[in-house]
Motif scaffolding. Sequence first.
Motif, short mmCIF file in Angstrom:
data_model
loop_
_atom_site.label_atom_id
_atom_site.label_comp_id
_atom_site.label_asym_id
_atom_site.label_seq_id
_atom_site.Cartn_x
_atom_site.Cartn_y
_atom_site.Cartn_z
N UNK A 45 8.18 -7.22 -12.06
CA UNK A 45 7.52 -5.91 -11.98
C UNK A 45 8.06 -4.93 -13.02
N UNK A 46 9.22 -5.21 -13.59
CA UNK A 46 9.83 -4.32 -14.57
C UNK A 46 9.33 -4.59 -15.99
N UNK A 47 8.52 -5.62 -16.18
CA UNK A 47 8.02 -5.94 -17.51
C UNK A 47 7.17 -4.82 -18.10
N UNK A 48 6.62 -3.97 -17.27
CA UNK A 48 5.78 -2.87 -17.74
C UNK A 48 6.60 -1.78 -18.43
N UNK A 49 7.92 -1.84 -18.33
CA UNK A 49 8.78 -0.81 -18.87
C UNK A 49 9.63 -1.41 -20.00
N UNK A 50 9.25 -1.18 -21.24
CA UNK A 50 9.96 -1.77 -22.38
C UNK A 50 11.46 -1.49 -22.35
N UNK A 51 12.24 -2.55 -22.54
CA UNK A 51 13.68 -2.46 -22.58
C UNK A 51 14.37 -2.75 -21.25
N UNK A 52 13.63 -2.73 -20.17
CA UNK A 52 14.24 -2.93 -18.86
C UNK A 52 14.29 -4.40 -18.44
N UNK A 53 13.37 -5.19 -18.95
CA UNK A 53 13.26 -6.59 -18.53
C UNK A 53 13.91 -7.47 -19.59
N UNK A 54 14.73 -8.42 -19.26
CA UNK A 54 15.17 -8.89 -17.96
C UNK A 54 16.55 -8.38 -17.54
N UNK A 72 10.56 8.08 -12.72
CA UNK A 72 9.42 8.54 -11.92
C UNK A 72 8.48 7.41 -11.52
N UNK A 73 8.66 6.23 -12.11
CA UNK A 73 7.82 5.08 -11.80
C UNK A 73 8.37 4.22 -10.67
N UNK A 74 9.48 4.63 -10.08
CA UNK A 74 10.14 3.84 -9.05
C UNK A 74 10.11 4.56 -7.71
N UNK A 75 10.20 3.78 -6.66
CA UNK A 75 10.31 4.31 -5.31
C UNK A 75 11.23 3.38 -4.53
N UNK A 76 11.65 3.84 -3.36
CA UNK A 76 12.52 3.04 -2.49
C UNK A 76 11.94 3.07 -1.08
N UNK A 77 11.73 1.88 -0.54
CA UNK A 77 11.34 1.75 0.86
C UNK A 77 12.28 0.71 1.48
N UNK A 79 0.83 -1.20 0.00
CA UNK A 79 0.00 0.00 0.00
C UNK A 79 0.87 1.25 0.00
N UNK A 80 2.00 1.21 0.67
CA UNK A 80 2.90 2.36 0.77
C UNK A 80 3.50 2.72 -0.58
N UNK A 81 3.85 1.72 -1.38
CA UNK A 81 4.49 2.00 -2.67
C UNK A 81 3.49 2.43 -3.73
N UNK A 82 2.22 2.11 -3.55
CA UNK A 82 1.20 2.51 -4.52
C UNK A 82 1.40 1.82 -5.86
N UNK A 83 1.36 2.59 -6.93
CA UNK A 83 1.53 2.03 -8.27
C UNK A 83 2.98 1.99 -8.72
N UNK A 84 3.87 2.44 -7.88
CA UNK A 84 5.28 2.48 -8.25
C UNK A 84 5.97 1.15 -7.96
N UNK A 85 7.08 0.92 -8.62
CA UNK A 85 7.89 -0.28 -8.40
C UNK A 85 8.88 0.04 -7.29
N UNK A 86 8.83 -0.74 -6.22
CA UNK A 86 9.74 -0.56 -5.09
C UNK A 86 11.05 -1.29 -5.41
N UNK A 87 12.11 -0.55 -5.57
CA UNK A 87 13.39 -1.13 -5.99
C UNK A 87 13.97 -2.11 -4.98
N UNK A 88 13.64 -1.98 -3.71
CA UNK A 88 14.16 -2.88 -2.68
C UNK A 88 13.26 -4.08 -2.43
N UNK A 89 12.04 -4.07 -2.91
CA UNK A 89 11.10 -5.13 -2.55
C UNK A 89 10.35 -5.73 -3.73
#
Length: 125
Positions: free
Chosen positions: A56-65, A101-106, A41-51
Amino acid sequence: MKRLVAWLMSGVLLVGLLVGLAMAPTAQAAELRNSADDKIAERGDKVDLNNSSVRRFQAFPGMYPTLAGKIVLGGPYVIVDDVLSLDLTDRQRELFNKYKDNFTVTPAEIALNEGFDRINDGQYR
């Protein structure tokens, strides 16, 4: 008279059952909430880089895998820009900055990193 009492008792029992079923899910949902739910709930729609796993990166073309794997293995991160300290190619840096802007860190949560296998987390299509 016995039949009337039986019908009334059946009606009361049925109403009680329906009321009990209608109220049970909300009470159980509150009891089942855990730290992983709070973290999601804390990260919302963003991808949490630590968790997050690489999936989760498949939504961003070129980043996966490839880039996703580098990011997942390079953590933990304090801020999102810590990813730029990894050994990335110019194209990977460009991709990361494009989607930054689609990423967050917790802080890392063990419930979301169970088994510490964020590359192959067992989620298949």
